[in-house]
Design an enzyme around this catalytic site. Structure first.
Site, PDB file in Angstrom:
ATOM      1  N   LYS A 159      12.065 111.278  64.515  1.00 55.44           N
ATOM      2  CA  LYS A 159      12.422 109.866  64.302  1.00 55.44           C
ATOM      3  C   LYS A 159      12.755 109.502  62.847  1.00 55.44           C
ATOM      4  O   LYS A 159      12.375 108.438  62.358  1.00 55.44           O
ATOM      5  CB  LYS A 159      11.283 108.972  64.797  1.00 55.44           C
ATOM      6  CG  LYS A 159      11.037 109.089  66.286  1.00 55.44           C
ATOM      7  CD  LYS A 159       9.857 108.265  66.747  1.00 55.44           C
ATOM      8  CE  LYS A 159       8.554 108.904  66.383  1.00 55.44           C
ATOM      9  NZ  LYS A 159       7.402 108.354  67.120  1.00 55.44           N
ATOM     10  N   ASP A 195       0.876 107.727  70.357  1.00 55.01           N
ATOM     11  CA  ASP A 195       1.107 106.416  71.006  1.00 55.01           C
ATOM     12  C   ASP A 195       1.118 106.532  72.540  1.00 55.01           C
ATOM     13  O   ASP A 195       0.658 105.632  73.252  1.00 55.01           O
ATOM     14  CB  ASP A 195       2.393 105.736  70.505  1.00 55.01           C
ATOM     15  CG  ASP A 195       3.624 106.629  70.549  1.00 55.01           C
ATOM     16  OD1 ASP A 195       3.496 107.834  70.872  1.00 55.01           O
ATOM     17  OD2 ASP A 195       4.722 106.126  70.251  1.00 55.01           O
TER      18      ASP A 195
HETATM   19  C1  BGC Z   1       7.205 111.881  68.955  1.00 53.39           C
HETATM   20  C2  BGC Z   1       6.064 111.602  69.912  1.00 53.39           C
HETATM   21  C3  BGC Z   1       5.970 110.108  70.173  1.00 53.39           C
HETATM   22  C4  BGC Z   1       7.316 109.567  70.636  1.00 53.39           C
HETATM   23  C5  BGC Z   1       7.283 108.068  70.870  1.00 53.39           C
HETATM   24  C6  BGC Z   1       8.482 111.254  69.444  1.00 53.39           C
HETATM   25  O1  BGC Z   1       9.479 111.422  68.487  1.00 53.39           O
HETATM   26  O2  BGC Z   1       7.406 113.278  68.829  1.00 53.39           O
HETATM   27  O3  BGC Z   1       4.849 112.076  69.364  1.00 53.39           O
HETATM   28  O4  BGC Z   1       4.998 109.865  71.155  1.00 53.39           O
HETATM   29  O5  BGC Z   1       8.288 109.846  69.651  1.00 53.39           O
HETATM   30  O6  BGC Z   1       6.918 107.361  69.742  1.00 53.39           O
END
Ligand code: BGC
Length: 453
Positions: A159, A195
């Site tokens: 992200k 989360d």
């Molecule tokens: C992460 C997860 C997270 C999800 C939603 C992903 O990029 O790897 O750990 O739960 O995003 O936030």
């Protein structure tokens, strides 16, 4: 008129690549099912793309937790600090959102944790608890290999984050060190969680049938309840029959298994991202990428002369300018009405768009969001079929699910088609799982510690 109709027709034809047939969806489910099994298996885990991490959360809240708890929530576009007061009949929560500037997202791990600790200290001052010693739950929404409730090693950033010196390290230690460097606040970190795990905790607290949670926000992920016997990597005492598994399904496809449905737009989003080749499923589903997928399609159709009279704008040609919230806004217009669409296009410097252009823009948004909803549905149906329980509630959180006007309906329809006959499911909106979940994890850990002492 003839040319205009032709253009829309040609755009529709070009968008066919964004549609997945039922046969393709079934194939995706089959591949995901195999990947989940690999993630859980001792022999295949290291090569698995969908890691299926074991969380160390086995105890759910029992309603007897009391006290004041702090929580941190890091993992989307914002970072939050929360204070939660658990009383007999109340759940009192105050929180503040802090921005994480881009230079911190892509800087050093030390700077990131120092920033977090600084926000935490400021928050404690503002809420009159600066001098108190408090327990804290940490929602950290990135792939984490948990080694215990308060120990988690970061596997990769996702992200848009890329802070140096954190992958391969224990994130709880990173936070504790930053707090110690300041030396002014006294915090006991009681638990770290994802989360998706938080969403499952907080939904299960309200609804006993809730056994799966899904995040469709900036990123994408799912967590579910698995039989301990199937979790070959679990090395604790199997005194409980079930465990929460953090699938990290956003990485599904990293080995090429989704290539047969990916498009030129997906490939472009991937190569221009901060983590090429990684989080392939997430890049087809989540809020960080949906808007960009739409933009790339619009750019292509403009260059082909099918949109806006072949005349784009500087913003349209600029990466990241088409926010995912625009997709939700455009699809919120009633059919045939283009009020929001017009506003979005004006913001993008495309006020010369005709009604036919707006219809086409909406169509592209629909194709991209429908494909995302279908991919998530394939994932949920795979989990429902794997669990094979008569009725399961799925708790869902995240901006895409929350704000997109049709996502929920599209998912209900598709999952119903894909799930084994006789299995029933409900989709439930998760309310602030990452905040509540973190506080609940801290509270349960304190309760257990008190009982143990
Ligand atoms: C992460 C997860 C997270 C999800 C939603 C992903 O990029 O790897 O750990 O739960 O995003 O936030």
């Amino acid at each position: 008129m003839g040319i205009v109709v032709d253009n829309l027709q040609r755009i529709r034809e070009e968008c066919e690549v964004l549609k997945m047939t039922d046969k393709q969806i079934k194939e995706i489910m089959c591949r995901l099912h195999n990947d989940l099994k690999k993630g859980l298996s001792r022999a295949d885990h290291d090569k698995a793309t969908v890691k299926c991490w074991i969380t160390y959360i086995q105890d759910l809240p029992n309603g007897k937790e009391r006290g004041k708890f702090l929580a941190l929530d890091l993992g989307g576009t914002n970072f939050r600090v929360l204070i939660i007061n658990l009383g007999e009949n109340h759940f009192d929560m105050q929180s503040k959102i802090y921005a994480i500037p881009k230079h911190i997202m892509t800087g050093t791990g030390i700077a990131l944790f120092d920033h977090i600790a600084e926000c935490l200290a400021n928050f404690m001052k503002e809420h009159g608890v600066y001098e108190e010693r408090l327990a804290l739950g940490f929602t950290f929404s990135f792939p984490l290999k948990q080694l215990g409730l308060t120990k988690g090693v970061l596997q990769r950033w996702t992200k848009g984050f890329s802070c140096s010196g954190v992958v391969g390290e224990d994130v709880v230690q990173g936070l504790k060190d930053a707090i110690a460097r300041r030396g002014d606040v006294f915090i006991d970190v009681m638990g770290i969680l994802n989360d998706a795990t938080g969403a499952l905790m907080s939904c299960a607290h309200k609804n006993r049938n809730c056994r799966i949670s899904v995040i469709i926000g900036t990123g994408s992920n799912a967590c579910y309840v698995e039989k301990t016997a199937n979790c070959e990597l679990f090395d604790g005492e199997p005194d409980k029959e079930e465990l929460l598994i953090n699938t990290e399904w956003g990485a599904f496809g990293d080995d090429g298994s989704l290539d047969f449905v990916r498009t030129e737009f997906d490939r472009e989003v991937d190569v221009t991202s901060i983590n090429p080749g990684k989080q392939i499923q997430e890049k087809m589903i989540s809020g960080m990428y949906l808007g960009e997928l739409v933009r790339l399609a619009l750019v292509k159709f403009t260059r082909m002369g099918l949109l806006f009279g072949g005349q784009g704008s500087d913003l349209l040609f600029e990466g990241g300018s088409f926010y995912t919230k625009y997709v939700s806004e455009i699809e919120s217009d009633k059919p045939g009405d283009f009020t929001s669409c017009m506003e979005v296009l004006e913001e993008l410097g495309l006020s010369h768009a005709s009604d036919a252009d707006m219809a086409a823009v909406r169509y592209v948004c629909e194709c991209v969001s429908r494909r995302a909803a279908h991919l998530v549905s394939a994932g949920i149906a795979t989990l429902l079929n794997k669990m094979n329980e008569p009725r399961v509630t799925v708790g869902i959180d995240g901006s895409v699910y929350r704000f997109h006007p049709h996502f929920h309906t599209l998912m209900c329809e598709k999952i119903a088609q894909l799930v084994r006959p006789g299995l029933q499911f409900d989709l439930m909106l998760s309310e602030d799982g990452s905040g509540r979940g973190a506080a609940l994890v801290a509270a349960v850990a304190c309760r257990e510690a008190e009982q143990g002492s």
